[in-house]
Design a protein around this motif. Sequence first.
Motif, mmCIF file in Angstrom:
data_model
loop_
_atom_site.group_PDB
_atom_site.id
_atom_site.type_symbol
_atom_site.label_atom_id
_atom_site.label_comp_id
_atom_site.label_asym_id
_atom_site.label_seq_id
_atom_site.Cartn_x
_atom_site.Cartn_y
_atom_site.Cartn_z
ATOM 1 N N ILE A 89 15.377 -27.507 -88.997
ATOM 2 C CA ILE A 89 15.484 -28.614 -87.682
ATOM 3 C C ILE A 89 16.217 -29.723 -88.437
ATOM 4 N N LEU A 90 17.643 -29.918 -87.655
ATOM 5 C CA LEU A 90 18.652 -30.591 -87.942
ATOM 6 C C LEU A 90 18.873 -31.831 -87.129
ATOM 7 N N GLN A 91 19.734 -32.669 -87.325
ATOM 8 C CA GLN A 91 20.192 -33.575 -86.280
ATOM 9 C C GLN A 91 21.635 -33.872 -86.323
ATOM 10 N N SER A 92 22.063 -34.167 -85.128
ATOM 11 C CA SER A 92 23.248 -34.671 -85.110
ATOM 12 C C SER A 92 23.509 -35.771 -83.995
ATOM 13 N N THR B 116 13.638 -34.436 -79.413
ATOM 14 C CA THR B 116 12.967 -34.797 -80.374
ATOM 15 C C THR B 116 12.895 -33.775 -81.478
ATOM 16 N N PRO B 117 12.628 -34.274 -82.823
ATOM 17 C CA PRO B 117 12.342 -33.295 -83.850
ATOM 18 C C PRO B 117 11.160 -32.505 -83.526
ATOM 19 N N GLN B 118 10.070 -32.892 -82.923
ATOM 20 C CA GLN B 118 9.010 -32.123 -82.676
ATOM 21 C C GLN B 118 9.168 -31.130 -81.687
ATOM 22 N N ALA B 119 10.015 -31.477 -80.603
ATOM 23 C CA ALA B 119 10.421 -30.536 -79.665
ATOM 24 C C ALA B 119 10.839 -29.303 -80.252
ATOM 25 N N ALA B 120 12.189 -29.534 -81.318
ATOM 26 C CA ALA B 120 12.745 -28.412 -81.959
ATOM 27 C C ALA B 120 11.837 -27.726 -82.625
ATOM 28 N N TYR B 121 10.948 -28.319 -83.376
ATOM 29 C CA TYR B 121 9.906 -27.462 -84.317
ATOM 30 C C TYR B 121 9.011 -26.733 -83.500
ATOM 31 N N ASP B 122 8.676 -27.273 -82.422
ATOM 32 C CA ASP B 122 7.656 -26.472 -81.586
ATOM 33 C C ASP B 122 8.292 -25.399 -81.089
ATOM 34 N N ALA B 123 9.557 -25.478 -80.484
ATOM 35 C CA ALA B 123 10.246 -24.149 -80.135
ATOM 36 C C ALA B 123 10.324 -23.239 -81.040
ATOM 37 N N MET B 124 10.834 -23.693 -82.520
ATOM 38 C CA MET B 124 11.152 -22.802 -83.442
ATOM 39 C C MET B 124 9.758 -22.015 -83.668
ATOM 40 N N ARG B 125 9.001 -22.882 -83.864
ATOM 41 C CA ARG B 125 7.444 -22.202 -84.242
ATOM 42 C C ARG B 125 6.956 -21.194 -83.357
ATOM 43 N N ALA B 126 7.175 -21.519 -81.994
ATOM 44 C CA ALA B 126 6.490 -20.689 -81.039
ATOM 45 C C ALA B 126 7.587 -19.484 -80.778
ATOM 46 N N GLY B 127 8.831 -19.668 -81.131
ATOM 47 C CA GLY B 127 9.775 -18.479 -80.994
ATOM 48 C C GLY B 127 10.360 -18.588 -79.588
ATOM 49 N N ASN B 128 10.229 -19.592 -78.811
ATOM 50 C CA ASN B 128 10.730 -19.679 -77.495
ATOM 51 C C ASN B 128 12.033 -20.488 -77.447
#
Length: 66
Positions: A21-24, A48-60
């Motif tokens: 998870i990265l930020q620009s 948010t970083p949490q939204a990106a992490y949740d998407a990555m973790r769920a694979g969606n």
Amino acid sequence: MDVTYGLNAYKTTGQLLKLDILQSKAGWYIGTIDHDGPVSRESGYYKTPQAAYDAMRAGNWEQHLD
């Protein structure tokens, strides 16, 4: 290719770099980084970083194609 690695990073550098998870200035995103800094953006942007992490973790999340 394993989905835990960046497709765009592999296409442009030939490296298998793990997703992170990265930020620009545009927001948070799923991308790759190496010892020199960010290499690729693999997803769209998240508020948010949490939204990106949740998407990555769920694979969606949707693969951003360079």
